[in-house]
Design an enzyme around this catalytic site. Structure first.
Site, PDB file in Angstrom:
ATOM      1  N   SER A 105      15.309 -27.311 -18.250  1.00 59.53           N
ATOM      2  CA  SER A 105      16.006 -26.259 -17.720  1.00 59.53           C
ATOM      3  C   SER A 105      15.217 -24.831 -17.881  1.00 59.53           C
ATOM      4  O   SER A 105      14.959 -24.396 -16.883  1.00 59.53           O
ATOM      5  CB  SER A 105      17.635 -26.147 -18.390  1.00 59.53           C
ATOM      6  OG  SER A 105      18.234 -24.997 -17.757  1.00 59.53           O
ATOM      7  N   GLY A 108       5.880 -23.947 -15.264  1.00 58.91           N
ATOM      8  CA  GLY A 108       5.312 -25.319 -14.645  1.00 58.91           C
ATOM      9  C   GLY A 108       5.725 -26.401 -15.213  1.00 58.91           C
ATOM     10  O   GLY A 108       5.408 -27.628 -14.778  1.00 58.91           O
ATOM     11  N   SER A 139       9.387 -27.052 -15.505  1.00 61.95           N
ATOM     12  CA  SER A 139      10.753 -27.051 -15.166  1.00 61.95           C
ATOM     13  C   SER A 139      11.038 -28.388 -14.560  1.00 61.95           C
ATOM     14  O   SER A 139      10.212 -28.990 -13.780  1.00 61.95           O
ATOM     15  CB  SER A 139      11.150 -26.064 -14.145  1.00 61.95           C
ATOM     16  OG  SER A 139      11.831 -25.212 -15.003  1.00 61.95           O
ATOM     17  N   ASP A 148      22.705 -26.805 -14.400  1.00 61.84           N
ATOM     18  CA  ASP A 148      21.214 -26.644 -13.937  1.00 61.84           C
ATOM     19  C   ASP A 148      20.877 -28.117 -13.420  1.00 61.84           C
ATOM     20  O   ASP A 148      19.913 -28.820 -14.086  1.00 61.84           O
ATOM     21  CB  ASP A 148      20.360 -26.313 -14.795  1.00 61.84           C
ATOM     22  CG  ASP A 148      18.818 -25.725 -14.341  1.00 61.84           C
ATOM     23  OD1 ASP A 148      18.716 -25.802 -13.272  1.00 61.84           O
ATOM     24  OD2 ASP A 148      18.100 -25.115 -15.151  1.00 61.84           O
ATOM     25  N   HIS A 158      17.804 -25.175 -10.583  1.00 65.21           N
ATOM     26  CA  HIS A 158      17.055 -23.859 -10.217  1.00 65.21           C
ATOM     27  C   HIS A 158      15.952 -23.985  -9.432  1.00 65.21           C
ATOM     28  O   HIS A 158      15.451 -23.118  -8.921  1.00 65.21           O
ATOM     29  CB  HIS A 158      17.061 -23.022 -11.476  1.00 65.21           C
ATOM     30  CG  HIS A 158      15.821 -23.595 -12.360  1.00 65.21           C
ATOM     31  ND1 HIS A 158      16.162 -24.238 -13.488  1.00 65.21           N
ATOM     32  CD2 HIS A 158      14.527 -23.573 -12.287  1.00 65.21           C
ATOM     33  CE1 HIS A 158      14.777 -24.469 -13.955  1.00 65.21           C
ATOM     34  NE2 HIS A 158      13.855 -24.216 -13.251  1.00 65.21           N
TER      35      HIS A 158
END
Length: 452
Positions: A363, A346, A348, A267, A239
């Site tokens: 994720s 912040g 991910s 993801d 993502h």
């Protein structure tokens, strides 16, 4: 009886016969050298020499002494091997395995047949007899996943809980859960409903390890350094960016391009970097200290795991369930792992590591690092396998995926529990999911393979 299928040995040992030198009397026969002991699972996985950064964070977040943290990592490495051996022996009757206790001293293995109890106990685990095999629970979860319609935000999380022998469905209301269960045609007795207002979200504005920026707009985190042939790069969350998106590094210097990306569904993504950047095996730990990655052996449910993120730093927790499905506003992601590690926007794309073994990339989740929360990570092994990547490790024997005959062992390939390979004419069965390394040939890694 299942105990007849449990292998008594962990690896092949070569027995050396006595060597008599020509022309010398029989009394001068040379004694054969003692065989070199096979490394333990903890030695193979690097759990016996953990980073001080990992130990300190585990002690802080899991409320352990340093000695307990060390013991826990060794116990979890050894338990993974025992669990894999028992899973292979029990076959369709296997219903899950997990560790528990401050030092993960107790391994529990579930079976649907009470007759398996002696074999499980002989394999170093506590036996639990349950009604439903793991395969049936996974099938029920798959039906629930397929029945989710639209954005599915009323039933955002679904996972198999091996400790309760049920599928857990997190929903915003009991009515929403009942509707999905009915639509899926799943026996409600197999499903435990957890009503919660938590809404997992993809943590876009985040970093795990060092920060990087996507198209000068979003910030995410480097997961793990990888290579593909001569191309260097890193794995991160899907993502964070689409294929073709440009990235700059933590210092705002041009860095690379997203080579491939999937989100939702999964993801996962990877970024190929330019010649100004070098992929390493380091993960940024507490206080900026490096934690080295030694491999990608998947840890068990109940094992300790730590995460690196730019917003909240270095935090640890426990693995709750593997193979979880989560529905975000953007769509459903399957196959992620649910943890008690906190995270915030912040964080991910960042690294999850258990001891010295890479586990996955951040994720999304719910909650925060003040009141606590739940976070999900995309496992790293499917990323490596899907994109043909090689994980950067602290060992010198890491190799790119090799071509070879079907069924032959090869460095760089990702193996799952129960897969069979041959090497030098000997057959082996995989005990723990991992990407093979040149120094992890089956005969040298009894923590990962058993001879059959």
């Amino acid at each position: 009886m299942a105990h007849r299928h449990v292998s008594a040995g962990c690896a092949a040992l070569t027995v050396l016969g006595a060597l008599v030198l020509t022309g010398l009397p029989a009394a001068a026969a040379v004694e054969p050298p003692a065989p070199t002991p096979a490394p333990s699972a903890a030695e193979t996985l690097g759990a016996n020499s953990p980073s001080p950064v990992v130990l300190r964070a585990m002690a802080r977040d899991l409320r352990l002494t340093e000695a307990q943290a060390r013991t826990r990592l060794v116990n979890e490495a050894e338990a993974g091997t025992r669990a894999g051996r028992l899973q292979n022996a029990l076959g369709k009757r296997f219903a899950g395995a997990w560790v528990n206790g401050p030092t993960s001293a107790a391994l529990t293995v579930a079976s649907t047949d009470v007759a398996d109890t002696p074999a499980i106990e002989a394999g170093g685990a506590r036996a639990v007899v349950v009604d439903t095999p793991l395969a049936d629970l996974k099938a029920a979860k798959t039906k629930l996943d397929r029945a989710v319609t639209g954005k599915g935000l009323q039933t955002p999380v679904r996972y198999v809980d091996v400790r309760t022998n049920r599928v857990t469905l997190q929903a915003t209301s009991r009515a929403a859960a009942d509707t999905l269960i009915k639509a899926a045609g799943v026996d409600s007795a197999l499903v435990a409903v957890k009503v919660s207002a938590d809404q997992p979200r993809a943590l876009y504005d985040i970093k795990g390890g060092d920060a990087f920026y996507i198209d000068d707009t979003f910030r995410c985190s480097v997961g793990f350094g990888v290579t593909k042939g001569d191309q260097q790069g890193f794995a991160t969350a899907g993502h964070c960016g689409q294929a073709g998106s440009k990235t700059t590094g933590y210092n705002q210097v041009a860095q690379g391009t997203f080579e491939a990306s999937v989100f939702p569904g999964q993801d996962m993504s990877w970024v190929g970097v330019n010649s100004d950047w070098t992929a390493t095996s380091a993960v940024k730990g507490e206080g900026g200290q490096d934690v080295q990655t030694a491999g990608s052996v998947q840890a068990l449910v109940g094992a300790a795991v730590c995460r690196s993120g730019s917003t909240t730093g270095w935090h640890c927790g426990m693995i709750q369930q593997h193979d979880t499905s989560v529905t975000y506003a953007e769509g459903t992601v399957d196959g992620v792992t649910r943890t008690t590690v906190c995270a915030e926007p912040g964080d991910s794309g960042g690294s999850y590591i258990s001891g010295a073994q890479a586990q996955g990339v951040t994720s999304g989740g719910s909650g925060d690092c003040t009141r606590g929360g739940t976070t999900f990570y995309q496992p790293i092994n499917p990323v490596l396998s899907t994109y043909g990547l090689t994980l950067k490790t602290s060992t010198s024997g890491t190799s790119a995926p090799e071509d070879g005959q079907e069924g032959s062992w090869a460095a760089g390939r990702v193996y799952e529990v129960g897969e069979r390979v041959t090497l030098d004419g000997v057959a082996y069965e995989c005990l723990q999911p991992h990407q093979a390394q040149a120094g992890w040939q089956p005969a040298l890694a009894p923590g990962l393979w058993q001879r059959v």
